[in-house]
Design a protein around this motif. Structure first.
Motif, PDB file in Angstrom:
ATOM      1  N   THR A 142      51.963  35.831  59.351  1.00 46.99           N
ATOM      2  CA  THR A 142      52.010  34.573  58.603  1.00 46.99           C
ATOM      3  C   THR A 142      50.613  33.971  58.458  1.00 46.99           C
ATOM      4  N   PHE A 143      50.036  33.481  59.560  1.00 48.54           N
ATOM      5  CA  PHE A 143      48.710  32.882  59.441  1.00 48.54           C
ATOM      6  C   PHE A 143      47.641  33.924  59.108  1.00 48.54           C
ATOM      7  N   GLY A 144      47.749  35.105  59.700  1.00 46.09           N
ATOM      8  CA  GLY A 144      46.777  36.153  59.382  1.00 46.09           C
ATOM      9  C   GLY A 144      46.753  36.447  57.898  1.00 46.09           C
ATOM     10  N   SER A 145      47.944  36.421  57.290  1.00 45.41           N
ATOM     11  CA  SER A 145      48.029  36.620  55.847  1.00 45.41           C
ATOM     12  C   SER A 145      47.415  35.449  55.093  1.00 45.41           C
ATOM     13  N   PHE A 146      47.743  34.229  55.520  1.00 42.64           N
ATOM     14  CA  PHE A 146      47.222  33.045  54.827  1.00 42.64           C
ATOM     15  C   PHE A 146      45.694  33.044  54.794  1.00 42.64           C
ATOM     16  N   ILE A 147      45.075  33.219  55.957  1.00 39.29           N
ATOM     17  CA  ILE A 147      43.624  33.088  56.004  1.00 39.29           C
ATOM     18  C   ILE A 147      42.942  34.307  55.398  1.00 39.29           C
ATOM     19  N   GLY A 148      43.578  35.479  55.526  1.00 42.57           N
ATOM     20  CA  GLY A 148      43.004  36.676  54.913  1.00 42.57           C
ATOM     21  C   GLY A 148      43.074  36.646  53.400  1.00 42.57           C
ATOM     22  N   TYR A 149      44.217  36.230  52.868  1.00 38.51           N
ATOM     23  CA  TYR A 149      44.345  36.105  51.413  1.00 38.51           C
ATOM     24  C   TYR A 149      43.396  35.018  50.891  1.00 38.51           C
ATOM     25  N   SER A 150      43.232  33.927  51.662  1.00 36.77           N
ATOM     26  CA  SER A 150      42.326  32.855  51.240  1.00 36.77           C
ATOM     27  C   SER A 150      40.897  33.362  51.135  1.00 36.77           C
ATOM     28  N   ALA A 151      40.471  34.133  52.140  1.00 44.69           N
ATOM     29  CA  ALA A 151      39.104  34.641  52.156  1.00 44.69           C
ATOM     30  C   ALA A 151      38.861  35.659  51.052  1.00 44.69           C
ATOM     31  N   GLY A 152      39.866  36.476  50.755  1.00 45.47           N
ATOM     32  CA  GLY A 152      39.678  37.563  49.802  1.00 45.47           C
ATOM     33  C   GLY A 152      40.082  37.274  48.370  1.00 45.47           C
ATOM     34  N   PHE A 153      40.785  36.161  48.135  1.00 41.01           N
ATOM     35  CA  PHE A 153      41.315  35.872  46.803  1.00 41.01           C
ATOM     36  C   PHE A 153      40.235  35.789  45.724  1.00 41.01           C
ATOM     37  N   PRO A 154      39.131  35.052  45.949  1.00 43.58           N
ATOM     38  CA  PRO A 154      38.114  34.975  44.875  1.00 43.58           C
ATOM     39  C   PRO A 154      37.549  36.342  44.491  1.00 43.58           C
ATOM     40  N   LEU A 155      37.215  37.167  45.489  1.00 42.15           N
ATOM     41  CA  LEU A 155      36.633  38.472  45.188  1.00 42.15           C
ATOM     42  C   LEU A 155      37.663  39.424  44.591  1.00 42.15           C
ATOM     43  N   LEU A 156      38.929  39.295  45.011  1.00 43.83           N
ATOM     44  CA  LEU A 156      39.969  40.153  44.428  1.00 43.83           C
ATOM     45  C   LEU A 156      40.143  39.830  42.947  1.00 43.83           C
ATOM     46  N   ILE A 157      40.161  38.553  42.603  1.00 41.22           N
ATOM     47  CA  ILE A 157      40.253  38.173  41.188  1.00 41.22           C
ATOM     48  C   ILE A 157      39.058  38.727  40.419  1.00 41.22           C
ATOM     49  N   LYS A 158      37.876  38.579  40.991  1.00 44.12           N
ATOM     50  CA  LYS A 158      36.654  39.002  40.307  1.00 44.12           C
ATOM     51  C   LYS A 158      36.642  40.503  40.042  1.00 44.12           C
ATOM     52  N   THR A 159      37.150  41.302  41.009  1.00 48.09           N
ATOM     53  CA  THR A 159      37.127  42.762  40.838  1.00 48.09           C
ATOM     54  C   THR A 159      38.236  43.257  39.917  1.00 48.09           C
ATOM     55  N   GLN A 160      39.403  42.612  39.940  1.00 47.01           N
ATOM     56  CA  GLN A 160      40.540  43.101  39.159  1.00 47.01           C
ATOM     57  C   GLN A 160      40.636  42.485  37.768  1.00 47.01           C
ATOM     58  N   PHE A 161      40.119  41.260  37.631  1.00 45.31           N
ATOM     59  CA  PHE A 161      40.160  40.566  36.343  1.00 45.31           C
ATOM     60  C   PHE A 161      38.775  39.994  36.064  1.00 45.31           C
ATOM     61  N   PRO A 162      37.821  40.841  35.662  1.00 43.11           N
ATOM     62  CA  PRO A 162      36.418  40.444  35.523  1.00 43.11           C
ATOM     63  C   PRO A 162      36.171  39.307  34.538  1.00 43.11           C
ATOM     64  N   ASP A 163      37.070  39.131  33.577  1.00 42.69           N
ATOM     65  CA  ASP A 163      36.877  38.088  32.571  1.00 42.69           C
ATOM     66  C   ASP A 163      37.332  36.701  33.050  1.00 42.69           C
ATOM     67  N   VAL A 164      37.921  36.653  34.239  1.00 42.76           N
ATOM     68  CA  VAL A 164      38.431  35.385  34.778  1.00 42.76           C
ATOM     69  C   VAL A 164      37.421  34.814  35.766  1.00 42.76           C
ATOM     70  N   ASN A 165      37.166  33.501  35.673  1.00 39.51           N
ATOM     71  CA  ASN A 165      36.304  32.830  36.650  1.00 39.51           C
ATOM     72  C   ASN A 165      37.122  32.541  37.907  1.00 39.51           C
ATOM     73  N   PRO A 166      36.849  33.257  39.007  1.00 41.46           N
ATOM     74  CA  PRO A 166      37.707  33.112  40.191  1.00 41.46           C
ATOM     75  C   PRO A 166      37.690  31.719  40.798  1.00 41.46           C
TER      76      PRO A 166
END
Length: 461
Positions: free
Chosen positions: A260-284
């Motif tokens: 639960t928390f491990g997922s929350f904080i891990g997804y929070s930390a990685g969300f901007p870079l994941l958006i940037k790598t998978q959807f390059p045209d989107v401002n994360p």
């Protein structure tokens, strides 16, 4: 004896609670919440800073930027192991003040370091590690607040402290992109930098990413020193608390809280870079703060729901929902040269963040109930004094477990972003990492159902 030390604390007594106990507990809670929010903000500040470093002239590779994002998670999780035992040793008031004031070190350090593009990468790594001070604070904060509230309201209290505290993650990803565009501190804040993105130049004060938190940290530390309390009944040595390492439920709840928390904080930390790598045209940075915001608010709601329905039942269904959400994320990712669907991806992630928030609250609701039930069972039929001591012991063990499980779970802030990076490097996409997360959540469902949620479970909670 300090005037801030409370020698008698009996939250399970309705008379004591109504005659001033509630007011004291709530005062400590409402000072703790902003201190914890600032801790999360400092812990996660690199998730925003790294996106802007190349624009102002720092020549770091993508892999180096990933490490700067992940290292606060590694150090924060490790510090939590130690922080989880600090409140009974030092006292909640003293330790909250010390741990909050320590956030000034990385906040000021980042502010000065990013003003000079010749700052060495090792210096940046050290500052990233020092941001782990913010991650460590969660363990001691939750342990401290757990002592103040009766069992029936621990879900509410821990949900409020953690849920509103978690808003610091969303705040840093929302506030920093705004404050780095203006000279907030005038000449005191240093000169502006020229940022170049997509061939366009703009003015930036990236140092504000660190400096903006300094006045708030200072005020919060002073509020903790002059407004919080230490509880004599919460005093315990490390040896007294180390008994949790012999408790089976400590290790089971470490596993579940990582989900639960491990997922929350891990997804929070990685969300901007994941958006940037998978959807390059989107401002994360236009979207990244929304995930932690949803998760934090869901945690507040989850604490209330878990108090009413029971933590184990809520936890089981939360993991079911998280599995469905991760499958949805996978479905909307780019595959085989075909562009993904960002809208679908985004909303599946919002559902996933909501699930992590509810699960954070429900699993933390389970812990004090488990240890109170276990100690009271052991004291059943014994003298009144032994039964009262069982309550004191249960609160101490439960607080230590709250801190320790949060320490183990916090490694998610390191492993989830690194899992994305490894999966992308080996397979070309993050799918493999996400399928592993689904398998992990399935194991969490099995443990929760068998040990805590099924009919005739050994420890229903």
């Amino acid at each position: 004896m300090s005037k801030y030390m409370i020698n008698t604390w009996e939250p399970e007594s309705s008379t004591f609670w109504a005659s001033g106990g509630r007011d004291t507990a709530n005062r400590n809670l409402w000072i703790s919440i902003p201190a914890l929010a600032l801790a999360f903000a400092v812990w996660m500040v690199w998730s925003v800073v790294v996106v802007n470093l190349p624009a102002i002239g720092f020549q770091y590779s993508t892999n180096q930027l990933f490490w700067l994002t992940a290292l606060p998670g590694l150090s924060g999780a490790t510090l939590r192991i130690f922080y989880s035992f600090m409140v009974p040793i030092f006292g909640g008031r003293k330790w909250t003040t010390i741990s909050t004031a320590s956030l000034l070190i990385p906040a000021l350090g980042i502010g000065f370091a990013v003003q000079d593009v010749t700052t060495g990468y090792p210096t940046m790594l050290i500052l990233a590690l020092l941001c782990g001070f913010g991650g460590g604070n969660f363990a001691s904060s939750m342990a401290n607040i757990s002592f103040f509230f009766p069992k029936a309201q621990k879900g509410y209290a821990l949900g409020m402290n953690a849920g509103l505290g978690n808003l610091g993650v969303s705040a840093v990803q929302f506030v920093v992109p705004l404050v780095i565009t203006v000279g907030v501190f005038g000449t005191l804040g240093g000169d502006a930098q020229t940022a170049v993105k997509a061939g366009k130049s703009s003015t930036m004060w990236l140092q504000n990413a660190g400096f903006i938190w300094v006045p708030f940290i200072t005020v919060s530390a002073l509020l903790a020193w002059f407004g919080m309390n230490d509880l004599a009944s919460a005093k315990a040595s490390f040896a007294d608390q180390a008994v949790i390492f012999k408790r089976k439920h400590n290790w089971l709840m470490c596993w579940l809280y990582t989900g639960t928390f491990g997922s929350f904080i891990g997804y929070s930390a990685g969300f901007p870079l994941l958006i940037k790598t998978q959807f390059p045209d989107v401002n994360p940075l236009q979207y990244a703060f929304l995930g932690p915001l949803v998760g934090a608010l869901a945690r507040v709601v989850g604490g209330v729901i878990a108090d009413k329905l029971g933590g184990a039942k809520v936890t089981v269904w939360t993991f079911v929902g998280m599995i469905a959400a991760v499958y949805g994320v996978i479905s909307f990712l780019p595959h085989g040269g075909v562009a993904g669907n960002f809208t679908g991806f985004f909303w599946m992630f919002m559902a996933l963040f909501a699930g992590t928030g509810v699960g954070n609250a429900s699993t933390f609701r389970m812990i004090p109930v488990i240890f109170m039930t276990e100690r009271q069972r052991a004291a059943a039929g014994k003298s009144q004094a032994e039964q009262q001591q069982a309550i004191v012991d249960a609160n101490k063990e439960g607080a230590a477990v709250l801190g320790f499980t949060s320490a183990v779970a916090a490694y998610g802030a390191f492993f989830i972003p690194k899992s994305y990076g490894t999966s992308i490097a080996l397979t070309g996409g993050p799918d493999a990492a996400l399928w592993c997360f689904i398998a992990f959540y399935m194991s969490c469902i099995a443990i929760t159902w068998w040990c805590y949620a099924r009919k005739n479970a050994a420890m229903p909670c």
